[in-house]
Design a protein around this motif. Sequence first.
Motif, PDB file in Angstrom:
ATOM      1  N   HIS A  31     -12.666   1.427  33.731  1.00  0.00           N
ATOM      2  CA  HIS A  31     -11.864   1.988  32.818  1.00  0.00           C
ATOM      3  C   HIS A  31     -10.502   2.420  33.409  1.00  0.00           C
ATOM      4  CE1 HIS A  31     -15.950   2.778  31.377  1.00  0.00           C
ATOM      5  NE2 HIS A  31     -15.782   2.189  30.420  1.00  0.00           N
ATOM      6  N   PRO A  32      -9.269   2.749  32.707  1.00  0.00           N
ATOM      7  CA  PRO A  32      -8.283   3.520  33.115  1.00  0.00           C
ATOM      8  C   PRO A  32      -8.526   4.861  33.380  1.00  0.00           C
ATOM      9  CG  PRO A  32      -7.661   2.328  30.984  1.00  0.00           C
ATOM     10  CD  PRO A  32      -9.243   2.277  31.150  1.00  0.00           C
ATOM     11  N   ASP A  33      -8.760   5.214  34.730  1.00  0.00           N
ATOM     12  CA  ASP A  33      -8.907   6.476  35.237  1.00  0.00           C
ATOM     13  C   ASP A  33     -10.199   6.762  36.306  1.00  0.00           C
ATOM     14  OD1 ASP A  33     -11.386   6.671  33.808  1.00  0.00           O
ATOM     15  OD2 ASP A  33     -11.102   8.445  32.825  1.00  0.00           O
ATOM     16  N   ASP A  34     -10.965   5.629  36.252  1.00  0.00           N
ATOM     17  CA  ASP A  34     -12.040   5.395  37.280  1.00  0.00           C
ATOM     18  C   ASP A  34     -11.141   5.064  38.654  1.00  0.00           C
ATOM     19  OD1 ASP A  34     -14.440   5.817  35.677  1.00  0.00           O
ATOM     20  OD2 ASP A  34     -13.950   3.805  34.825  1.00  0.00           O
ATOM     21  N   GLU A  35     -10.250   4.577  38.507  1.00  0.00           N
ATOM     22  CA  GLU A  35      -9.537   4.248  39.991  1.00  0.00           C
ATOM     23  C   GLU A  35      -8.837   5.488  40.431  1.00  0.00           C
ATOM     24  OE1 GLU A  35      -6.530   5.250  37.523  1.00  0.00           O
ATOM     25  OE2 GLU A  35      -8.009   3.752  36.872  1.00  0.00           O
ATOM     26  N   SER A  36      -8.449   6.363  39.754  1.00  0.00           N
ATOM     27  CA  SER A  36      -7.941   7.780  40.292  1.00  0.00           C
ATOM     28  C   SER A  36      -9.237   8.414  40.645  1.00  0.00           C
ATOM     29  CB  SER A  36      -7.119   8.166  39.280  1.00  0.00           C
ATOM     30  OG  SER A  36      -5.998   7.426  39.003  1.00  0.00           O
ATOM     31  N   LYS A  54      -1.979  14.258  45.689  1.00  0.00           N
ATOM     32  CA  LYS A  54      -1.530  12.947  45.023  1.00  0.00           C
ATOM     33  C   LYS A  54      -2.779  12.474  44.148  1.00  0.00           C
ATOM     34  CE  LYS A  54       1.698  10.841  48.169  1.00  0.00           C
ATOM     35  NZ  LYS A  54       2.407   9.618  48.969  1.00  0.00           N
ATOM     36  N   LYS A  55      -3.909  12.721  44.820  1.00  0.00           N
ATOM     37  CA  LYS A  55      -5.131  12.284  43.744  1.00  0.00           C
ATOM     38  C   LYS A  55      -5.199  13.044  42.552  1.00  0.00           C
ATOM     39  CE  LYS A  55      -9.908  11.387  43.949  1.00  0.00           C
ATOM     40  NZ  LYS A  55     -11.308  11.118  44.898  1.00  0.00           N
ATOM     41  N   ARG A  56      -5.122  14.383  42.745  1.00  0.00           N
ATOM     42  CA  ARG A  56      -5.066  15.288  41.623  1.00  0.00           C
ATOM     43  C   ARG A  56      -3.968  14.869  40.766  1.00  0.00           C
ATOM     44  NH1 ARG A  56      -5.047  19.467  44.489  1.00  0.00           N
ATOM     45  NH2 ARG A  56      -7.292  19.862  44.639  1.00  0.00           N
ATOM     46  N   GLU A  57      -2.894  14.571  41.104  1.00  0.00           N
ATOM     47  CA  GLU A  57      -1.752  14.263  40.255  1.00  0.00           C
ATOM     48  C   GLU A  57      -2.134  12.867  39.346  1.00  0.00           C
ATOM     49  OE1 GLU A  57       3.054  13.079  40.377  1.00  0.00           O
ATOM     50  OE2 GLU A  57       2.180  13.919  42.003  1.00  0.00           O
ATOM     51  N   ALA A  58      -2.493  11.920  40.169  1.00  0.00           N
ATOM     52  CA  ALA A  58      -3.013  10.667  39.421  1.00  0.00           C
ATOM     53  C   ALA A  58      -3.865  10.905  38.334  1.00  0.00           C
ATOM     54  CB  ALA A  58      -3.629   9.993  40.537  1.00  0.00           C
ATOM     55  N   GLN A 111      -2.910   2.419  29.282  1.00  0.00           N
ATOM     56  CA  GLN A 111      -2.327   1.698  30.199  1.00  0.00           C
ATOM     57  C   GLN A 111      -1.238   2.164  30.934  1.00  0.00           C
ATOM     58  OE1 GLN A 111      -0.983  -2.572  29.299  1.00  0.00           O
ATOM     59  NE2 GLN A 111      -3.054  -3.177  28.720  1.00  0.00           N
ATOM     60  N   GLU A 112      -0.363   2.928  29.926  1.00  0.00           N
ATOM     61  CA  GLU A 112       0.582   3.669  30.563  1.00  0.00           C
ATOM     62  C   GLU A 112       0.063   4.814  31.328  1.00  0.00           C
ATOM     63  OE1 GLU A 112       4.359   4.879  31.593  1.00  0.00           O
ATOM     64  OE2 GLU A 112       3.704   2.882  30.597  1.00  0.00           O
ATOM     65  N   GLU A 113      -0.862   5.471  30.919  1.00  0.00           N
ATOM     66  CA  GLU A 113      -1.281   6.780  32.033  1.00  0.00           C
ATOM     67  C   GLU A 113      -1.761   5.999  33.275  1.00  0.00           C
ATOM     68  OE1 GLU A 113      -3.010   9.629  28.568  1.00  0.00           O
ATOM     69  OE2 GLU A 113      -4.425   7.905  29.363  1.00  0.00           O
ATOM     70  N   SER A 114      -2.383   4.676  33.318  1.00  0.00           N
ATOM     71  CA  SER A 114      -2.689   4.020  34.470  1.00  0.00           C
ATOM     72  C   SER A 114      -1.645   3.841  35.392  1.00  0.00           C
ATOM     73  CB  SER A 114      -3.603   2.814  34.350  1.00  0.00           C
ATOM     74  OG  SER A 114      -4.806   3.137  33.850  1.00  0.00           O
ATOM     75  N   ARG A 115      -0.482   3.351  34.784  1.00  0.00           N
ATOM     76  CA  ARG A 115       0.878   2.866  35.551  1.00  0.00           C
ATOM     77  C   ARG A 115       1.423   4.380  36.237  1.00  0.00           C
ATOM     78  NH1 ARG A 115       1.678   0.253  30.708  1.00  0.00           N
ATOM     79  NH2 ARG A 115       1.305  -2.178  31.091  1.00  0.00           N
ATOM     80  N   GLN A 116       1.142   5.401  35.386  1.00  0.00           N
ATOM     81  CA  GLN A 116       1.778   6.791  35.963  1.00  0.00           C
ATOM     82  C   GLN A 116       0.831   7.338  36.899  1.00  0.00           C
ATOM     83  OE1 GLN A 116       4.487   8.386  35.486  1.00  0.00           O
ATOM     84  NE2 GLN A 116       4.929   6.302  34.182  1.00  0.00           N
ATOM     85  N   ALA A 117      -0.460   7.102  36.841  1.00  0.00           N
ATOM     86  CA  ALA A 117      -1.426   7.596  37.920  1.00  0.00           C
ATOM     87  C   ALA A 117      -1.343   6.629  39.261  1.00  0.00           C
ATOM     88  CB  ALA A 117      -2.797   7.355  37.396  1.00  0.00           C
ATOM     89  N   LEU A 118      -1.293   5.531  39.083  1.00  0.00           N
ATOM     90  CA  LEU A 118      -0.935   4.638  40.285  1.00  0.00           C
ATOM     91  C   LEU A 118       0.407   4.888  40.989  1.00  0.00           C
ATOM     92  CD1 LEU A 118      -3.246   2.921  41.605  1.00  0.00           C
ATOM     93  CD2 LEU A 118      -3.403   3.238  39.174  1.00  0.00           C
TER      94      LEU A 118
END
Length: 243
Positions: A32-37, A200-204, A82-89
Amino acid sequence: MKIKDMLRHFATFPVTSLDRMAPGTTLVLSPHPDDESLGCGGFIATAVKEGRPPVVVIVSDGSASHPGSVTWPPLRLASLRQEESRQALKALGLTPDRLMFLGLADTAVPMDGQDFDAAIHHLLEIVGRHNCQTVLVPWRHDPHCDHEAVWIMGQKLKALRPQLRILAYPVWGLTLPPEQEIKEEPPTGWRLDVRTFLNKKREAIRAHRSQRGLVVEDDPDGFVLPDQLLEKMLQPYELFIAS
């Protein structure tokens, strides 16, 4: 083996370098969008810093997190995520060209059949195009059907490309009840020191605002990342299990 004993075992994994643990370019599969972060944000930031940015593929569209919302129907929510994932990455240093979306249905990622085969074909094309040598997948004991499905995808990729190294990162499995039994012998694996990248991880993670209860206001029963999970994810070391 009980979860509490498995967690103690994870804590004994040796700390190692990215090069030793994950050679070459890495393909990160996120259910899901967030598991990567959550599960490997530190890994991603480390790989970027070391000059070999991974390729991140978000497998599902994330549209099922707030099924009771009228103002955020599935298509709109999927677009937001999707946009949240872009900002996270972006927070982790990854450029947009290294992020891809399979767009499979949230809570219905296939474990076999035609759609599963199509996803594997797509992933094999990505592996070949980017010369990936390592693949990150969720831990098989994460208690979510989509996490299990993506783990199965990793096993299929390994069967088709035996040279790939498959590593699993736990997310929800770390929150299982301590006394719960799981059917697995103590695995091998490594820990990656991510202390340099915790901010950075916290920000993501913060970039996934919809999952933190900060966007959707008309679904009181919608998903919100629990503090218990966030505490476990923001630790000095990330876990990677040999799969």
